[in-house]
Design an enzyme around this catalytic site. Structure first.
Site, PDB file in Angstrom:
ATOM      1  N   LYS A 178       0.860  -1.181   0.000  1.00  0.00           N
ATOM      2  CA  LYS A 178       0.000   0.000   0.000  1.00  0.00           C
ATOM      3  C   LYS A 178       0.899   1.236   0.000  1.00  0.00           C
ATOM      4  O   LYS A 178       1.449   1.616   1.018  1.00  0.00           O
ATOM      5  CB  LYS A 178      -0.907  -0.004   1.241  1.00  0.00           C
ATOM      6  CG  LYS A 178      -2.257   0.732   1.044  1.00  0.00           C
ATOM      7  CD  LYS A 178      -2.144   2.223   0.770  1.00  0.00           C
ATOM      8  CE  LYS A 178      -1.869   3.011   2.041  1.00  0.00           C
ATOM      9  NZ  LYS A 178      -1.891   4.508   1.765  1.00  0.00           N
ATOM     10  N   GLY A 232       6.846   5.079   8.377  1.00  0.00           N
ATOM     11  CA  GLY A 232       6.029   6.281   8.461  1.00  0.00           C
ATOM     12  C   GLY A 232       6.089   6.899   9.841  1.00  0.00           C
ATOM     13  O   GLY A 232       7.076   6.734  10.574  1.00  0.00           O
ATOM     14  N   SER A 233       5.043   7.596  10.208  1.00  0.00           N
ATOM     15  CA  SER A 233       5.039   8.347  11.458  1.00  0.00           C
ATOM     16  C   SER A 233       4.912   7.436  12.665  1.00  0.00           C
ATOM     17  O   SER A 233       4.361   6.324  12.578  1.00  0.00           O
ATOM     18  CB  SER A 233       3.878   9.349  11.464  1.00  0.00           C
ATOM     19  OG  SER A 233       2.642   8.676  11.612  1.00  0.00           O
ATOM     20  N   THR A 234       5.392   7.918  13.799  1.00  0.00           N
ATOM     21  CA  THR A 234       5.308   7.149  15.036  1.00  0.00           C
ATOM     22  C   THR A 234       3.854   6.917  15.444  1.00  0.00           C
ATOM     23  O   THR A 234       3.488   5.819  15.880  1.00  0.00           O
ATOM     24  CB  THR A 234       6.074   7.865  16.153  1.00  0.00           C
ATOM     25  OG1 THR A 234       7.464   7.899  15.809  1.00  0.00           O
ATOM     26  CG2 THR A 234       5.918   7.155  17.486  1.00  0.00           C
ATOM     27  N   GLY A 273       2.473   4.204  13.370  1.00  0.00           N
ATOM     28  CA  GLY A 273       3.118   2.961  13.767  1.00  0.00           C
ATOM     29  C   GLY A 273       2.519   2.385  15.038  1.00  0.00           C
ATOM     30  O   GLY A 273       2.339   1.165  15.165  1.00  0.00           O
ATOM     31  N   GLU A 324       9.521   1.159  11.066  1.00  0.00           N
ATOM     32  CA  GLU A 324      10.563   2.191  10.935  1.00  0.00           C
ATOM     33  C   GLU A 324       9.846   3.526  10.978  1.00  0.00           C
ATOM     34  O   GLU A 324       9.153   3.905  10.039  1.00  0.00           O
ATOM     35  CB  GLU A 324      11.337   1.998   9.629  1.00  0.00           C
ATOM     36  CG  GLU A 324      12.642   2.773   9.588  1.00  0.00           C
ATOM     37  CD  GLU A 324      12.486   4.141   8.952  1.00  0.00           C
ATOM     38  OE1 GLU A 324      12.345   5.123   9.723  1.00  0.00           O
ATOM     39  OE2 GLU A 324      12.496   4.227   7.718  1.00  0.00           O
ATOM     40  N   CYS A 331      13.152  10.747   7.433  1.00  0.00           N
ATOM     41  CA  CYS A 331      13.078  10.356   8.839  1.00  0.00           C
ATOM     42  C   CYS A 331      14.398  10.497   9.568  1.00  0.00           C
ATOM     43  O   CYS A 331      14.430  10.747  10.776  1.00  0.00           O
ATOM     44  CB  CYS A 331      12.572   8.922   8.951  1.00  0.00           C
ATOM     45  SG  CYS A 331      13.546   7.728   7.999  1.00  0.00           S
ATOM     46  N   GLU A 362       9.382  16.123  15.497  1.00  0.00           N
ATOM     47  CA  GLU A 362       9.802  15.909  14.113  1.00  0.00           C
ATOM     48  C   GLU A 362       9.028  16.863  13.201  1.00  0.00           C
ATOM     49  O   GLU A 362       7.803  16.818  13.118  1.00  0.00           O
ATOM     50  CB  GLU A 362       9.538  14.467  13.695  1.00  0.00           C
ATOM     51  CG  GLU A 362      10.063  14.149  12.308  1.00  0.00           C
ATOM     52  CD  GLU A 362       9.845  12.700  11.911  1.00  0.00           C
ATOM     53  OE1 GLU A 362      10.734  12.136  11.249  1.00  0.00           O
ATOM     54  OE2 GLU A 362       8.789  12.139  12.257  1.00  0.00           O
TER      55      GLU A 362
END
Length: 489
Positions: free
Chosen positions: A182, A235-237, A240, A257, A291, A392
């Site tokens: 995706k 992607g973003s925390t 995740g 990651e 990142c 971030e």
């Protein structure tokens, strides 16, 4: 410059070896972030489309793909590598138009990206179990086998679609898994083209499937799907964390990651002339949309003022423009939403008392109309507790801070929930070794930054995720170990 590429064509998904629309018939627009002009439309997939893709991947896994030997899988990967190399320029133009990265940088990723395919091709025939000398009985033989986990769901971001796609697909193919990918709705075109090339290389139908859509409508159903054995996500925390929660009920294997707020430490004995461009491009290389960006810049007080002055001059010298211009150093941000978000961070930095030394505004000129451009920003006088030093930003913003001792620098560098990467500049390798050991980060670069090799593991600590991509260690996440006992008497 690129009018011939603004075709507005419909680019279908790939499910079970076929190009298909979404079952709903809905589409999403894809735009050039440098101009705001429409490039293409792609299917707006939903849960029912994900179901079809996962079912196709399961059939392929249990059917024709299961009969491919490691040598067969190696051959497929090498053929894919050859086709990617043959079509590299086309892929790079599409990537640049889709997400804005300057063409000089997309073209420059050739060795790394094609190297990944060939590295994993080599690993396909190197996977094996172990014979274990049995300590219970001499009449027993014991050994292990390494077997593919099954169907893999992969969700990738928009900032490096070519490399991210291959970093997910290649280890799956090497180990004998099948995959549903995706891509981000902001940059789906290269993953779709890559899948075409993989079909041309002789990959059986259903081994690699691509569904396009939003995270909520396609990504979440993929992460939650009961027939997906593993999820790999970049992607973003925050996303995740949601994926990790979604995998609890089915006990999926998960690799994450995630975000970062990486420190770059410039010691007083650093070679300033070499450190300036590295420190700048550790953030500005992708307009800060990466990142591992070394966005927290710690500079020894003895050289702090000189370093910031020269860093700001370097930032001002960078050419901003459309990514298809070969002279462009900085392209646009991905969309208007991200641009406004970065501008809000810049405003918060000034409001909290940091000094904006250069940049942070939108460049003027007709060539920037409709695009999401920001001039690279350098902040001085930043406090560790300021928002721009803690969160971030994912934009071209450097937050510079002086330090007095190496102990202080390491302590402050580690004072973050993230742990993805870090950098050190010092002429003294003894100092560098000591600091490397103390930095809490998954990757640390010394007198350099951004180097990534297919053979070297990459991944974060703390809130930057878990699991590794790259290296032999990467393949372990796609394999199950089975223990076998045989009674010989």
């Amino acid at each position: 410059m690129a009018d011939a590429l603004y075709t507005g064509q419909f680019c279908p998904m790939f499910i079970d070896g076929k190009q298909v629309p979404a079952q709903s018939g809905e589409v999403l627009g894809v735009t050039d972030p440098a101009s705001g002009r429409s490039i293409a439309t792609v299917p707006r997939a939903g849960a029912s489309d994900v179901d079809l893709a996962v079912a196709a991947a399961r059939r392929a896994f249990e059917g024709p793909w299961s009969k491919f030997t490691p040598y067969d899988r190696q051959e497929i990967l090498l053929r894919i590598a050859d086709l990617v190399e043959k079509n590299w320029d086309e892929l790079c133009v599409t990537d640049t138009l889709d997400m804005g990265l300057p063409i000089s940088r997309t073209l420059g990723n050739k060795r790394r990206v094609i190297g990944m395919l060939r590295f994993y091709a080599g690993q396909a025939t190197a996977l094996h179990g172990d014979y274990i000398e049995n300590s219970v009985s001499q009449s027993m033989i014991t050994f292990t086998t390494r077997e593919p986990v099954g169907v893999v769901g992969a969700i990738i971001p928009w900032n490096a679609p070519t490399a991210a796609s291959i970093w997910k697909i290649a280890p799956a193919l090497a180990t004998g898994c099948t995959i549903v990918l995706k891509p981000s709705e902001d940059a789906p075109l290269v993953p779709l083209r890559l899948t075409q090339l993989m079909q041309d290389a002789g990959l059986p139908d259903g081994v690699v499937n691509v569904v396009t859509g939003t995270g909520a409508e396609a990504g979440a159903p993929l992460a939650q799907h009961p027939d997906v054995n593993k999820i790999v996500f970049t992607g973003s925390t925050a996303t995740g964390q949601a994926i990790a929660r979604a995998g609890v009920d089915t006990l999926k294997r998960i690799t994450l990651e995630l975000g970062g707020k990486s420190p770059m430490i410039i010691c007083k004995d650093a070679d300033i002339a070499k450190a300036i461009p590295v420190a700048a491009m550790a953030v500005f290389a992708h307009s800060g949309q990466i990142c591992i960006a070394g966005s927290r810049l710690f500079v020894a007080r003895e050289i702090h003022d000189e370093f910031l002055h020269r860093l700001s001059e370097y930032a001002q010298s960078l050419k901003i423009g459309h990514g298809l211009d070969p002279d462009t150093d900085l392209g646009p941000l991905i969309n208007a939403r991200q641009t406004s978000k970065v501008e809000d961070y810049i405003a918060s930095g000034e409001a909290e008392g940091a000094k904006l030394i250069t940049g942070g505004d939108r460049p003027a000129g007709a060539e920037f109309d409709g695009g999401n451009f920001l001039r690279p920003a350098v902040f001085g006088g930043v406090g560790d507790d300021m928002k721009i030093a803690r969160e971030e930003i994912f934009g071209p913003v450097i937050s510079a801070m002086p330090f007095d001792t190496l102990d202080e620098a390491v302590t402050r560098a580690n004072a973050t929930p993230y742990g993805l990467a870090g950098g050190i500049f010092s002429r003294d390798l003894s100092t560098a070794h000591k600091m490397v050991k103390r930095l809490k980060a998954g990757s640390v670069w010394v007198n350099m930054y951004h180097a990534i090799d297919p053979a070297v593991p990459f991944g974060g600590l703390k809130m930057s995720g878990y699991g590794k991509e790259g290296g032999v260690e990467h393949l372990d996440a796609y394999l199950d170990t089975k223990s076998v006992w045989i009674q010989t008497d």
